[in-house]
Design a protein around this motif. Sequence first.
Motif, PDB file in Angstrom:
ATOM      1  N   GLU A 143      -6.928  -5.140 -22.548  1.00 30.71           N
ATOM      2  CA  GLU A 143      -5.752  -4.804 -23.362  1.00 30.71           C
ATOM      3  C   GLU A 143      -6.049  -4.985 -24.848  1.00 30.71           C
ATOM      4  O   GLU A 143      -5.624  -4.169 -25.679  1.00 30.71           O
ATOM      5  N   ALA A 144      -6.799  -6.036 -25.193  1.00 31.83           N
ATOM      6  CA  ALA A 144      -7.160  -6.267 -26.593  1.00 31.83           C
ATOM      7  C   ALA A 144      -8.049  -5.138 -27.112  1.00 31.83           C
ATOM      8  O   ALA A 144      -7.896  -4.692 -28.248  1.00 31.83           O
ATOM      9  N   ARG A 149      -8.686  -0.076 -30.258  1.00 27.84           N
ATOM     10  CA  ARG A 149      -8.851   1.390 -30.314  1.00 27.84           C
ATOM     11  C   ARG A 149      -7.641   2.026 -30.996  1.00 27.84           C
ATOM     12  O   ARG A 149      -7.777   2.951 -31.794  1.00 27.84           O
ATOM     13  N   ALA A 150      -6.451   1.511 -30.682  1.00 28.45           N
ATOM     14  CA  ALA A 150      -5.228   2.043 -31.305  1.00 28.45           C
ATOM     15  C   ALA A 150      -5.240   1.776 -32.809  1.00 28.45           C
ATOM     16  O   ALA A 150      -4.855   2.645 -33.603  1.00 28.45           O
ATOM     17  N   MET A 151      -5.696   0.605 -33.210  1.00 27.91           N
ATOM     18  CA  MET A 151      -5.789   0.292 -34.641  1.00 27.91           C
ATOM     19  C   MET A 151      -6.791   1.209 -35.332  1.00 27.91           C
ATOM     20  O   MET A 151      -6.562   1.642 -36.466  1.00 27.91           O
ATOM     21  N   ARG A 152      -7.895   1.516 -34.654  1.00 25.22           N
ATOM     22  CA  ARG A 152      -8.915   2.379 -35.256  1.00 25.22           C
ATOM     23  C   ARG A 152      -8.407   3.807 -35.480  1.00 25.22           C
ATOM     24  O   ARG A 152      -8.987   4.548 -36.272  1.00 25.22           O
ATOM     25  N   CYS A 153      -7.331   4.185 -34.792  1.00 24.14           N
ATOM     26  CA  CYS A 153      -6.724   5.506 -35.036  1.00 24.14           C
ATOM     27  C   CYS A 153      -6.163   5.603 -36.457  1.00 24.14           C
ATOM     28  O   CYS A 153      -6.033   6.692 -37.002  1.00 24.14           O
ATOM     29  N   LEU A 164     -11.471  -7.123 -40.681  1.00 28.14           N
ATOM     30  CA  LEU A 164     -11.546  -8.564 -40.394  1.00 28.14           C
ATOM     31  C   LEU A 164     -10.347  -9.006 -39.561  1.00 28.14           C
ATOM     32  O   LEU A 164     -10.480  -9.824 -38.653  1.00 28.14           O
ATOM     33  N   TYR A 165      -9.189  -8.452 -39.886  1.00 24.09           N
ATOM     34  CA  TYR A 165      -7.970  -8.740 -39.128  1.00 24.09           C
ATOM     35  C   TYR A 165      -8.186  -8.400 -37.645  1.00 24.09           C
ATOM     36  O   TYR A 165      -7.829  -9.175 -36.760  1.00 24.09           O
ATOM     37  N   MET A 166      -8.771  -7.238 -37.396  1.00 23.47           N
ATOM     38  CA  MET A 166      -9.001  -6.817 -36.009  1.00 23.47           C
ATOM     39  C   MET A 166      -9.935  -7.785 -35.284  1.00 23.47           C
ATOM     40  O   MET A 166      -9.807  -7.986 -34.080  1.00 23.47           O
ATOM     41  N   LEU A 167     -10.849  -8.393 -35.990  1.00 23.96           N
ATOM     42  CA  LEU A 167     -11.799  -9.323 -35.374  1.00 23.96           C
ATOM     43  C   LEU A 167     -11.215 -10.717 -35.161  1.00 23.96           C
ATOM     44  O   LEU A 167     -11.477 -11.355 -34.144  1.00 23.96           O
ATOM     45  N   PHE A 168     -10.428 -11.199 -36.124  1.00 25.01           N
ATOM     46  CA  PHE A 168     -10.053 -12.603 -36.112  1.00 25.01           C
ATOM     47  C   PHE A 168      -8.564 -12.907 -35.935  1.00 25.01           C
ATOM     48  O   PHE A 168      -8.204 -14.060 -35.702  1.00 25.01           O
TER      49      PHE A 168
END
Length: 180
Positions: A143-144, A149-153, A164-168
Amino acid sequence: PGNYYNQGEIRKKELEQSCLLLGIPAANVTVVDHRDFPDNPALHWDTQLLATFVLKHIEANNINLVVTFDAGGVSGHANHTSLYRALRYSVLGYKIFIFFLCLGCHVLTLETVNLFRKYISILDIPISCLLPRDALFILTEEEAEQARRAMRCHRSQLLWFRRLYMLFSRYMVINSLRLL
């Protein structure tokens, strides 16, 4: 439509792609383009006008659950906190409170946490499990990854700090919410 950097049309398409990836059909996506609600991280929107607008949308679409930001807006973004204030105004106003009861609509607010907790990712799980909340969502790895993937859109918004937000960020794996 997210036109702060004159990218409204691009961001609208990115939102639709992201929603589609999350299983939300385009017919269920509403992008509001209203002159009184400009995309601006420093501008608070009119509480009463926004509350009226949101309530009409809830009623027209038979919505029974609204998930929004809390008073901190997760990042302090003025547009985010405006949504919270409008929903709070709606729920706490007597006539509109009755309206919410009649509709059977509930409002959950996403908890804003301090900067340390915000960026410790899965290490925040024990803390969040111990603290009071009305709902807690902990994503599986699958799910994460779907959330990433949705954020990368949202390519137009993927600046270095969002990567960085997506990683941490704990918000990519854990979200605690409270009933309004």
